[in-house]
Write a protein that holds these residues in place. Sequence first.
Motif, PDB file in Angstrom:
ATOM      1  N   THR A 123       6.000  38.308  60.744  1.00  0.00           N
ATOM      2  CA  THR A 123       5.756  38.204  62.188  1.00  0.00           C
ATOM      3  C   THR A 123       7.089  38.271  62.908  1.00  0.00           C
ATOM      4  O   THR A 123       8.012  37.526  62.564  1.00  0.00           O
ATOM      5  N   PRO A 124       7.238  39.146  63.911  1.00  0.00           N
ATOM      6  CA  PRO A 124       8.518  39.274  64.624  1.00  0.00           C
ATOM      7  C   PRO A 124       8.972  37.942  65.222  1.00  0.00           C
ATOM      8  O   PRO A 124       8.157  37.103  65.629  1.00  0.00           O
ATOM      9  N   LEU A 125      10.291  37.791  65.281  1.00  0.00           N
ATOM     10  CA  LEU A 125      10.914  36.559  65.742  1.00  0.00           C
ATOM     11  C   LEU A 125      12.046  36.894  66.694  1.00  0.00           C
ATOM     12  O   LEU A 125      12.836  37.804  66.434  1.00  0.00           O
ATOM     13  N   VAL A 126      12.138  36.144  67.801  1.00  0.00           N
ATOM     14  CA  VAL A 126      13.256  36.252  68.742  1.00  0.00           C
ATOM     15  C   VAL A 126      13.872  34.871  68.901  1.00  0.00           C
ATOM     16  O   VAL A 126      13.164  33.897  69.182  1.00  0.00           O
ATOM     17  N   LEU A 127      15.188  34.787  68.705  1.00  0.00           N
ATOM     18  CA  LEU A 127      15.921  33.534  68.895  1.00  0.00           C
ATOM     19  C   LEU A 127      16.908  33.734  70.030  1.00  0.00           C
ATOM     20  O   LEU A 127      17.644  34.721  70.057  1.00  0.00           O
ATOM     21  N   VAL A 128      16.935  32.783  70.958  1.00  0.00           N
ATOM     22  CA  VAL A 128      17.729  32.931  72.176  1.00  0.00           C
ATOM     23  C   VAL A 128      19.007  32.108  72.085  1.00  0.00           C
ATOM     24  O   VAL A 128      18.973  30.918  71.751  1.00  0.00           O
ATOM     25  N   ALA A 129      20.125  32.748  72.374  1.00  0.00           N
ATOM     26  CA  ALA A 129      21.413  32.070  72.491  1.00  0.00           C
ATOM     27  C   ALA A 129      22.042  32.477  73.819  1.00  0.00           C
ATOM     28  O   ALA A 129      21.547  33.380  74.502  1.00  0.00           O
ATOM     29  N   ALA A 130      23.120  31.801  74.187  1.00  0.00           N
ATOM     30  CA  ALA A 130      23.847  32.123  75.415  1.00  0.00           C
ATOM     31  C   ALA A 130      25.231  32.635  75.040  1.00  0.00           C
ATOM     32  O   ALA A 130      25.912  32.039  74.204  1.00  0.00           O
ATOM     33  N   ARG A 168      31.806  38.084  66.202  1.00  0.00           N
ATOM     34  CA  ARG A 168      32.383  39.327  66.668  1.00  0.00           C
ATOM     35  C   ARG A 168      32.986  39.135  68.063  1.00  0.00           C
ATOM     36  O   ARG A 168      33.861  38.303  68.221  1.00  0.00           O
ATOM     37  N   ASP A 169      32.528  39.862  69.081  1.00  0.00           N
ATOM     38  CA  ASP A 169      33.121  39.729  70.415  1.00  0.00           C
ATOM     39  C   ASP A 169      32.365  38.739  71.292  1.00  0.00           C
ATOM     40  O   ASP A 169      32.578  38.693  72.502  1.00  0.00           O
ATOM     41  N   ARG A 170      31.500  37.959  70.688  1.00  0.00           N
ATOM     42  CA  ARG A 170      30.688  37.018  71.449  1.00  0.00           C
ATOM     43  C   ARG A 170      31.119  35.567  71.208  1.00  0.00           C
ATOM     44  O   ARG A 170      31.629  35.231  70.136  1.00  0.00           O
ATOM     45  N   LEU A 171      30.894  34.721  72.211  1.00  0.00           N
ATOM     46  CA  LEU A 171      31.091  33.280  72.088  1.00  0.00           C
ATOM     47  C   LEU A 171      29.743  32.638  72.402  1.00  0.00           C
ATOM     48  O   LEU A 171      29.350  32.539  73.562  1.00  0.00           O
ATOM     49  N   LEU A 172      29.019  32.235  71.362  1.00  0.00           N
ATOM     50  CA  LEU A 172      27.615  31.879  71.497  1.00  0.00           C
ATOM     51  C   LEU A 172      27.391  30.372  71.442  1.00  0.00           C
ATOM     52  O   LEU A 172      28.010  29.658  70.647  1.00  0.00           O
ATOM     53  N   MET A 173      26.453  29.917  72.294  1.00  0.00           N
ATOM     54  CA  MET A 173      26.074  28.510  72.266  1.00  0.00           C
ATOM     55  C   MET A 173      24.569  28.386  72.507  1.00  0.00           C
ATOM     56  O   MET A 173      23.858  29.382  72.674  1.00  0.00           O
ATOM     57  N   ASP A 174      24.117  27.172  72.510  1.00  0.00           N
ATOM     58  CA  ASP A 174      22.705  26.816  72.616  1.00  0.00           C
ATOM     59  C   ASP A 174      21.974  27.641  73.670  1.00  0.00           C
ATOM     60  O   ASP A 174      22.403  27.754  74.817  1.00  0.00           O
ATOM     61  N   GLY A 175      20.815  28.204  73.273  1.00  0.00           N
ATOM     62  CA  GLY A 175      20.047  29.050  74.166  1.00  0.00           C
ATOM     63  C   GLY A 175      19.490  28.336  75.378  1.00  0.00           C
ATOM     64  O   GLY A 175      19.141  28.978  76.376  1.00  0.00           O
ATOM     65  N   GLY A 176      19.404  26.997  75.320  1.00  0.00           N
ATOM     66  CA  GLY A 176      18.909  26.250  76.460  1.00  0.00           C
ATOM     67  C   GLY A 176      19.769  26.392  77.690  1.00  0.00           C
ATOM     68  O   GLY A 176      19.311  26.123  78.811  1.00  0.00           O
ATOM     69  N   LEU A 177      21.009  26.830  77.514  1.00  0.00           N
ATOM     70  CA  LEU A 177      21.891  27.041  78.662  1.00  0.00           C
ATOM     71  C   LEU A 177      21.347  28.114  79.589  1.00  0.00           C
ATOM     72  O   LEU A 177      21.487  28.036  80.809  1.00  0.00           O
ATOM     73  N   VAL A 178      20.695  29.126  79.025  1.00  0.00           N
ATOM     74  CA  VAL A 178      20.193  30.238  79.834  1.00  0.00           C
ATOM     75  C   VAL A 178      18.673  30.298  79.901  1.00  0.00           C
ATOM     76  O   VAL A 178      18.112  30.947  80.788  1.00  0.00           O
ATOM     77  N   SER A 179      17.990  29.612  78.983  1.00  0.00           N
ATOM     78  CA  SER A 179      16.524  29.683  78.964  1.00  0.00           C
ATOM     79  C   SER A 179      15.966  28.559  78.116  1.00  0.00           C
ATOM     80  O   SER A 179      15.852  28.689  76.897  1.00  0.00           O
ATOM     81  N   THR A 180      15.605  27.466  78.764  1.00  0.00           N
ATOM     82  CA  THR A 180      15.121  26.319  77.991  1.00  0.00           C
ATOM     83  C   THR A 180      13.685  26.502  77.515  1.00  0.00           C
ATOM     84  O   THR A 180      13.259  25.869  76.559  1.00  0.00           O
ATOM     85  N   LEU A 181      12.911  27.360  78.167  1.00  0.00           N
ATOM     86  CA  LEU A 181      11.565  27.734  77.732  1.00  0.00           C
ATOM     87  C   LEU A 181      11.502  29.253  77.829  1.00  0.00           C
ATOM     88  O   LEU A 181      11.156  29.796  78.875  1.00  0.00           O
ATOM     89  N   PRO A 182      11.832  29.966  76.754  1.00  0.00           N
ATOM     90  CA  PRO A 182      12.164  31.404  76.849  1.00  0.00           C
ATOM     91  C   PRO A 182      10.979  32.354  77.021  1.00  0.00           C
ATOM     92  O   PRO A 182      10.686  33.203  76.179  1.00  0.00           O
ATOM     93  N   ILE A 183      10.337  32.222  78.154  1.00  0.00           N
ATOM     94  CA  ILE A 183       9.214  33.099  78.510  1.00  0.00           C
ATOM     95  C   ILE A 183       9.706  34.523  78.738  1.00  0.00           C
ATOM     96  O   ILE A 183       9.065  35.495  78.318  1.00  0.00           O
ATOM     97  N   GLU A 184      10.857  34.657  79.394  1.00  0.00           N
ATOM     98  CA  GLU A 184      11.394  35.994  79.679  1.00  0.00           C
ATOM     99  C   GLU A 184      11.653  36.758  78.389  1.00  0.00           C
ATOM    100  O   GLU A 184      11.413  37.977  78.322  1.00  0.00           O
TER     101      GLU A 184
END
Length: 297
Positions: A123-130, A168-184
């Motif tokens: 089943t496809p999965l999407v994980l959100v980070a900032a 790589r060229d990213r500095l990633l942190m908890d996805g709640g910073l940009v989407s705490t309930l990731p409907i988008e």
Amino acid sequence: MAKGEKLAFVLGGGGARGALQVGALRALYEGGYRPDLWVGTSIGAANAALLAVFGFSPPGLERLEEVWRDAAQRDLLPPHFLRTTVRFLLGSPRAREKPLSRIREFFLAHGLRPEITFGDLETPLVLVAADLASFDPVYYGRDPEESVLEGLLASLALPPWVTPLRVRDRLLMDGGLVSTLPIEAALSRGATQIIALNLADPRLVGAVEGADRSGVGPLLARMLATVEYRQIYLEARLAKERGVPLFVLNLRAREPVPLWDFRRSRALMEEGYRQARRQIERWPDQRRSSQRMTGTD
């Protein structure tokens, strides 16, 4: 579901309150709901990733419950938020990396091997980070060759406990910073129906204020809550504007639970199950008529 329809399970952030989602997911399974897409941010990313790997089935749910029982016995996130923040800011990089190593070893012990990729999942999965470098959300799962474990650790990288990850060229942190309930994020992957498991709890602001109304803690709590609730509102509006039916399971513990307190995991799983059962009973039958799923609970 009808051909061409895609039901997304969207799992929001909330730290230790994620145990509520575990119980709610069992209630959803018993109710006959099956996701065509998993989407998660922060602790919701952990639940989504583990079930995407384990499988959404009674054995998979049992394994997820065991993960949470184990978490209740471990010191995954140190308590005392402000003290931890000061240590994070003043401590050495090595000291700040210890929680990340502890969390990584925890998931490795529960079968989330680094070689498992998004393309391996049934089943496809999407994980959100900032991404702090580009100021954008990052949706792990678009590239089937990406590591699920890497995406999860990025989505869980919450200061002051875990320093942001350099990938790589990213500095990633908890996805709640940009989407705490990731409907988008679910909409971006073509979801035609969404069931969202929301862990936001406004009572936490009052709990902090009750301890010290004049300190930094209450101000920080209100700032974070303001951002969190604005995010949820805007993403729910986006689903409405696109005509995508959205049902929200609002899950709350009987008493406010801080992000770092995993000791109540067993009780929270039971409470999440009870709350979800009550809310699901009031829903229209999605499997008979998806067009009737038009509200939020």
